[in-house]
Structure formats: C-alpha cells, structure tokens
Design a protein around this motif. Structure first.
Motif, mmCIF file in Angstrom:
data_model
loop_
_atom_site.group_PDB
_atom_site.id
_atom_site.type_symbol
_atom_site.label_atom_id
_atom_site.label_comp_id
_atom_site.label_asym_id
_atom_site.label_seq_id
_atom_site.Cartn_x
_atom_site.Cartn_y
_atom_site.Cartn_z
ATOM 1 N N LEU A 162 0.841 -0.954 -0.041
ATOM 2 C CA LEU A 162 -0.134 -0.002 0.027
ATOM 3 C C LEU A 162 0.871 1.202 0.128
ATOM 4 O O LEU A 162 0.760 2.175 -0.741
ATOM 5 C CB LEU A 162 -0.965 0.005 1.208
ATOM 6 N N ALA A 163 1.886 1.269 0.837
ATOM 7 C CA ALA A 163 2.697 2.540 0.896
ATOM 8 C C ALA A 163 3.472 2.794 0.034
ATOM 9 O O ALA A 163 3.908 3.796 -0.440
ATOM 10 C CB ALA A 163 3.400 2.433 2.238
ATOM 11 N N ALA A 190 -5.114 7.354 1.093
ATOM 12 C CA ALA A 190 -4.117 8.522 1.874
ATOM 13 C C ALA A 190 -4.690 8.570 3.241
ATOM 14 O O ALA A 190 -3.880 8.722 4.345
ATOM 15 C CB ALA A 190 -4.455 9.882 1.157
ATOM 16 N N LEU A 191 -5.867 8.507 3.693
ATOM 17 C CA LEU A 191 -6.449 8.294 4.898
ATOM 18 C C LEU A 191 -5.815 7.060 5.699
ATOM 19 O O LEU A 191 -5.468 7.113 6.972
ATOM 20 C CB LEU A 191 -8.032 8.312 5.040
ATOM 21 N N GLU A 192 -5.783 5.924 4.963
ATOM 22 C CA GLU A 192 -5.444 4.727 5.582
ATOM 23 C C GLU A 192 -3.741 5.039 5.937
ATOM 24 O O GLU A 192 -3.469 4.213 7.012
ATOM 25 C CB GLU A 192 -5.539 3.550 4.463
ATOM 26 N N LEU A 193 -3.131 5.808 5.199
ATOM 27 C CA LEU A 193 -1.569 5.903 5.527
ATOM 28 C C LEU A 193 -1.380 7.099 6.482
ATOM 29 O O LEU A 193 -0.323 7.643 6.699
ATOM 30 C CB LEU A 193 -1.082 6.194 4.283
ATOM 31 N N ALA A 230 -5.386 13.616 1.463
ATOM 32 C CA ALA A 230 -6.856 13.137 1.405
ATOM 33 C C ALA A 230 -7.827 14.211 1.101
ATOM 34 O O ALA A 230 -8.783 14.208 0.249
ATOM 35 C CB ALA A 230 -7.101 12.150 2.646
ATOM 36 N N ASP A 231 -7.654 15.473 2.013
ATOM 37 C CA ASP A 231 -8.555 16.285 1.810
ATOM 38 C C ASP A 231 -8.470 17.101 0.430
ATOM 39 O O ASP A 231 -9.575 17.241 -0.171
ATOM 40 C CB ASP A 231 -8.214 17.410 2.828
#
Length: 765
Positions: free
Chosen positions: A445-446, A513-516, A522-523
């Motif tokens: 993911l990252a 982005a939120l997951e990381l 994310a915004d």
C-alpha cells in the motif's frame, strides 16, 4: 529354476517396473476437467497448451509430424514506431484536428501505421518436430491439468510424457517403450521462406517475412540441436534441445533464451538445457509437480453445471501456465504465440483497454496473488517510461500509460482513442488497489498502490479543464472501441468511461491517503473529486456520454465500468443504483449480441452476477464456453457454433475472455467489493449443491462454504490479517453456531472482530 521361482522373479520385476514408472507419474491422476482427445490437433491454436509464464509450448501435429510450438514471453521485435516520434504526436494536436474537422490527419499519422507496420510485435520462437510416421496410430492425447503434463499414447505401446517445468525455463519430453530413435529437428519460424507475402491484416496476423530478418542458423552435434536467430536492433534468441537415449527410452529437454542489447547477460538455452539434463526427467518432474500441487491447493470449486465447472478449472490451469511474479504480464496470447507463418493477432501486444485488465480479474478472489503480482511488478518497473510518455504526449506531470504497449512499456499506436487514452493508468491503478485490498499488505500500500494512484491523480489534475459550469472535464474524451477509430469516437463531453475512472481514482486516492495517515492529501483528493460531475444515465441506464445512449449492439461495455469492475455504483447501494444497473443490463440484452465477441459474454456474466442474477450469468457463461472456445478451451473471439450468437465468425485467439469467464464464476459464488462478504450471491435456482474452498475476499479473508439442498450449511473463514469481517447472513436467520463471538447488525449483517490467522467456523444448527 522351477516354476514358482520364475513366477516370483517375474512378479518382483513387474512390481519393480511399476514402482519405477510411479516415480515418473507421481500423482498423475485423471480429472474430469482434463483435456482428452483421440488424436493430435491439426492446427496450432487447438494444440495442448503448456507453460510457466516465461516459456510455453503447444502440442499438435503438422504434416505428419508431432510438433511442439515453442515460445518465450520476451521474444519481441522492439523497433519503435517512427510516427510516434514526430512533433505532432500530442494530445493537444489531436484535439485541434478534431475541432477543425481535419481528423483524417490523425488517422493517417497514428492509426494507419499500426496496421501497416509489422513491428513492434511479439514474435514466435521455433518448433520442435518429431517424425512419428513409424509409430502408427495414436490411441489418446491427454492433458493432466493437475500436474500440467501432456501424455500421448500410441496403440503400439509407445508413450510420451511432456511438460514445461513450472519454475525453470525448460521444457521436457520422454518417450517410453520406443524401439528406435526418432528423427527430430528444430524448425524456425517462416522469417525467410520462399513465396509471395500474403496477409498483412493485424487481426489475422501479418506475414513474418515482413520483419526482414536474416536466416537463422541451425547446428547439430551428437544428440543436440541449436537454433540461433537475429532480430531487429541487435536482438538475438537461441533455441536448444538435447536428448539422452537409454535402451527403449528417449529423454530430452529444450529451452529458449533471449538477448537484448544493453540488457543484463543471461544464461543461453544451451547452458540451461545442459544444466537441467543433469537432473534427469524424474528429478526435474518432482519440483514441477510440487509447484502445481501448491497452485491447486489455493482454491477449488464444485458446481452442478459440469460444462462451467470444467471450463473454470481449465482457466485456472491456463492462468497458472502464463502468470508468474517475475515474468512479463499476460499479453494477448501469453506464451502461446501463433505458429502459422504469421505474427500473432494484434501483434500479441499488451492491450490495456480491457485485455490485460480482464486477464487478471480471477486472480484476486481465486487466491492467486503470488502470480497476479507480476502485473503490478511490470507496471511499476516501467513507471519512469510511462511518466516520460505522459510528459511527451500529454505535456503534463504525473502518470498515464499508453493503451497499447510493447514488452518494455513503449507506445505502439493503433486506434488512438484507447492507444493514447487519457485514463488508461486509472484502470491499471485498479489492479494496484485490488492487490492491496485482497492482501492487506501495508508495505505494498505505502510503497506502490498509493504512489501509483497519487501519480495518476496528479496527472489528471494537470490535464483537466473547467466547463461553463465550473466543473472539471477532459478536453476530449472517448469510450474505448465505441465508433471504432472515427472522429465520432471522440466526445466533446467527458464520457462515462473516462469519468468513472477519474472519479474512482480520486475516491481511492482519498481512501488510501487516509489509511496511511496522510490527511492533508486526502482532503485535497476529496475536494477535487467533488469538482467532477457524476456519471450520466437515463431510463435506458448508463450512457456513453451526455445525450449519447447505448443504442446498438457492441462488444465493449466501456460505458458501464463505473458499475463493473469499479463499483462506484452498486446493486447493493440503494434503489437508485439498483434501477440504473437493471436498466443498463436490460438495454444490453435488448440491443442483442450480434456485435459481441467472446469476452463480451464473459464480461456480461460478471455484470449479471454483480446484479445477483445467477441464471443470467450462467447462461452467458454457457454461451461463451460452448460457442466461443476451441476444443482446447482457447477463446477465439468469434462464434464457432453457427448458432447466431454473434456476427463475428473469425477465430483470432486471445486470453482475456478465458480469464474473465473464471472471474464471473467466482462472482457467482462470492462477492466482497462493497466491504460486505456475500456467500453464494448469484446462484441459479436449480443449483442445490455447491461448495468452494479458500476463495479470497477483500480484507484478506479466505472462505470455504458448502450449500446442500439449496441451503448454506457451513462456512469456514481464515483471517490472514485480522480485523473486522462483515458477512451478509447466508443462513437467513440467527440459528447457526459460530466458533467466534459475533453480532447481528441491521440488514442481517454478521459482524466478527477477527484476529490474525484466526479460523472461524459458522455452522447451521
């Protein structure tokens, strides 16, 4: 020696011979899913397929000889398309020609050359031929798919076993009970044969002689044959075979090696075969059988429709034969390039307007991520190449991918709407996302999934412009293959195809982005998403674009990718979405299948399965399996049954329809794309007894389930990474046992908080 002693000695020798033979044929057991024929095929595309992702073979008969059509995934003519090096090769220039109604300039410069030029292209390897004229009549030809071994028996007792090693770039063959040595040879592709150039059609395959290669060199020494061939620009490849003859047995191996200028030097085929022959046939086969045993242990299904079940297993076999983590991804024909004196259909390239995408669909729920990751590995490897293309053609930063590429990711041209489409990288990004969701690999993911999708979102930021209402749009947009390569194939307003992929990209960029923990990013992505319009639809369902309905039969369902595979709208997400999807599918059915090819039926089955229509999905799959496949299970695009399912009667072989078929079967048995797992969501009413083992869901859960007399009886869940599991109650009530604590939430959802590697069993009382 008395009779009893003679009898005892005979029995000892007999059982010893059986033991020795057992060493060769460990676990060689027939399956109802195997391929079995009374004779060898007489055309290359009906041959018995063997492969390991890098090399492959097709076993058939030509001019009275047993023929192994040999192939290697990286045999490519990589000469660049000169027309793609000109200053006019720009998205803006194409837009100007479209606006000025001078679009023929675009077709002449960028569409026509793909058809006329023989390269860049995938190219064939060679053929290994055996003179079997003295062996008499063949008794049977059998492919054991569990072991990936082809067996040929002759009525005189001669037996051939042959396989492509699962993990080594070597093929093996062994003739048993043979009384004399067979004449054999390596036959080069028809690069330099005499005669007039014939067909130059990219679909049926251009003549190999148009490549203008020099004659290859064949040398024989003792029981070895070597073929060396030069290609374009310093490319070379070598084919080598060697035999060991021992009494009534012939054991041999073959390999193909490639050599590109400036690429790291690798072992040549001669060295590979010499090294492998030291293991002998029995030694080599052990590791091969172990790999395939592990492959088949990953998942299995049992359904009452024997045609669909067999086809599913044959698709799994082919996937295991063409996909590996370290080999090139699945091209149009994988490791089975045409052996007919021509280039393969559509040059055997990497088509990213649906072909590569569909080919990997079954890997996720089929629990074959170890092989699937070869696709994202390849995309990541050529990320810089794609960024260079993005900068050159679109004049932007970020990441897009040519819709038709070579082995090394370079653009090849073709119908420009998809070969240089503005959202290709978004659809490819879907596979990065799926690998993350089905594996829950935080490193992936990252390090890859989010960086890829972020780069795509950055590119889309750069290419977008504002419309009169202040919303984002593309300068011009397309829906792949709709209106073919005409000027009308471009739409002034953003199509549902492009729009769905753009919205999906920003939606998933926000999610990842939120997951990381990248809240600011994310915004940003969420704000951008809100500036793009919603998908357009009317009473007929999803449209191509505003005021452009799906109003005729067509092979490519590009207008509805927002439904499947992207899931932006879903059957489970409210009545509005449900109605849109019902109308979309109803319109597809109403327009009919006259312009469908095989993959259309496979894709249609996926659409119907997502709409919980098991009967419709099964019917589409049955048509595919019985009318658009050859006897060896290869998908050949056109209707081979003369039952009127399509106006297309031709037979260019490609693989994406095969693998989309397998994905559809799995969608009928298990779905998880909404975050809620559905067991047996799209089963025909008459299917009363079903089971599957270790199919994979998003969230990294492995699920096995059984249905008896039309009722779900037992579910076993393995939670690889832990975390919440939400499961639509398949028992239709709370009268079941669970080995783990659970809650029943609204809409009858079973919620279980799982631990890493926890095994959970749900059982009907």
């Amino acid at each position: 020696m008395n009779f009893k002693k003679k009898q005892c000695l005979f029995l000892t020798m007999f059982f010893f011979a059986i033991i020795l033979q057992g060493q060769t044929t460990r676990n060689l057991k027939k399956s109802p899913h195997d391929l079995h024929f009374d004779n060898l095929a007489s055309t290359w595309d009906e041959g018995i397929p063997l492969g390991n992702g890098m090399i492959g073979a097709l076993i058939w008969k030509k001019d009275g000889k047993l023929r192994f059509s040999l192939d290697r995934a990286d045999l490519w003519d990589l000469r660049p398309m000169k027309n793609l090096q000109t200053p006019e090769w720009k998205y803006d220039w194409v837009y100007d020609q479209w606006k000025n109604n001078t679009y023929k300039e675009v077709q002449d410069r960028f569409d026509v050359p793909y058809d006329k030029s023989p390269a860049p292209s995938k190219i064939p390897g060679a053929a290994l031929e055996f003179d079997i004229s003295k062996l008499g009549e063949i008794e049977s030809v059998h492919l054991y798919i569990n072991e990936a071994i082809c067996e040929i028996k002759w009525k005189n007792g001669v037996r051939l076993l042959t396989f492509v090693h699962a993990t080594e770039p070597t093929g093996w063959y062994r003739f048993e009970n043979i009384e004399e040595q067979l004449e054999y040879q390596l036959s080069p592709p028809a690069y330099t044969v005499n005669g007039e150039n014939a067909d130059n059609n990219p679909v049926s395959g251009q003549d190999l002689r148009r490549l203008n290669y020099p004659s290859g060199k064949i040398s024989r020494k003792d029981n070895t044959i070597t073929y060396n061939q030069e290609g374009w620009g310093g490319f070379k490849y070598q084919v080598h075979t060697a035999q060991v003859i021992n009494k009534n047995k012939i054991e041999g191996a073959w390999s193909i090696s490639s050599e590109f200028p400036d690429w790291p030097k690798a072992e040549n085929a001669t060295t590979l075969v010499t090294t492998q022959l030291q293991k002998q046939f029995n030694g080599a086969i052990e590791a091969h059988l172990d790999w395939w045993k592990n492959f088949w242990s990953k998942s299995s299904i049992q359904i009452p429709d024997t045609i669909l079940e067999k086809q599913w297993y044959l698709e799994q076999y082919k996937f295991g034969s063409v996909a590996r983590a370290t080999t090139p991804p699945i091209s149009l024909q994988g490791v089975w390039t045409a052996d007919n004196g021509k280039l393969p259909p559509w040059k055997g390239d990497f088509h990213h307007d649906l072909n590569t995408q569909l080919s990997y669909w079954p890997a996720y729920s089929g629990n074959h991520l170890d092989e699937e990751i070869g696709f994202t590995n390849w995309l990541w490897k050529y990320r810089d190449t794609f960024k260079k293309y993005t900068s050159s053609y679109f004049g932007t930063e970020g990441l897009n991918v040519p819709g038709v590429t070579t082995l090394t990711g370079e653009p090849m041209g073709g119908w420009i709407q998809y070969s240089f489409g503005p959202t290709v990288s978004s659809w490819l990004g879907h596979h990065f996302y799926l690998h993350w969701r089905y594996s829950m690999d935080k490193d992936f993911l990252a390090q890859k999934a989010y960086p890829w999708i972020k780069d795509v979102a950055t590119y889309l930021d750069s290419i977008a412009e504002k419309d009169e209402n202040g919303q984002f749009k593309l300068p011009i947009s397309s829906s792949p293959e709709i209106h073919n390569n005409s000027r009308e194939a471009w739409f002034k307003k953003t199509t549902n195809f492009d729009l769905a992929l753009i919205r999906w990209t920003y939606e998933k960029a926000t999610e990842l982005a939120l997951e990381l923990g990248k809240n600011d990013e994310a915004d940003k992505w969420e704000k951008t998403l809100s500036s793009w319009p919603e998908l357009v639809f009317d009473e007929t369902g999803l449209l191509f674009a505003p005021n452009a309905p799906f109003d005729e039969s067509h092979r490519h369902f590009s207008h509805q990718v927002g439904y499947h595979p992207l899931g932006i709208i879903d059957f489970s997400k409210g009545e509005k979405n449900k109605k849109i999807i019902e109308n979309t599918i109803s319109t597809l059915d109403e327009m009919g299948s006259s312009q469908y090819v095989g993959y259309s039926f496979s894709w249609l089955a996926n659409l119907k399965a997502r709409a919980f229509d098991g009967k419709g999905a099964a019917e589409a799959l049955k048509i595919f399996a019985t009318s658009f496949c050859l006897p060896n299970s290869f998908h050949v695009n056109g209707d081979q049954s003369d039952k009127g399912y399509s106006n297309f009667k031709y037979r260019p072989f490609t693989l994406e329809g095969n693998f989309a078929f397998a994905a559809a079967v799995q969608e009928m048995l298990l779905q998880s794309h909404t975050g809620i797992v559905h067991i047996f969501p799209a089963i025909p009413e008459e299917w009363k007894k079903i089971s599957f083992d270790k199919l994979r869901t998003e969230g990294a859960f492995l699920i096995s389930a059984t249905l008896e007399k039309g009722k779900t009886k037992k579910i076993t869940i393995i939670s690889e990474k832990g975390g919440p599991l939400k499961l639509k109650n398949p028992f239709n009530n709370s009268n079941f046992k669970s080995t783990s604590q659970f809650e029943i939430e609204k809409e009858n959802i079973i919620h279980i908080e799982t631990k890493v590697n926890e095994v959970i069993v749900l059982d009907l009382n």
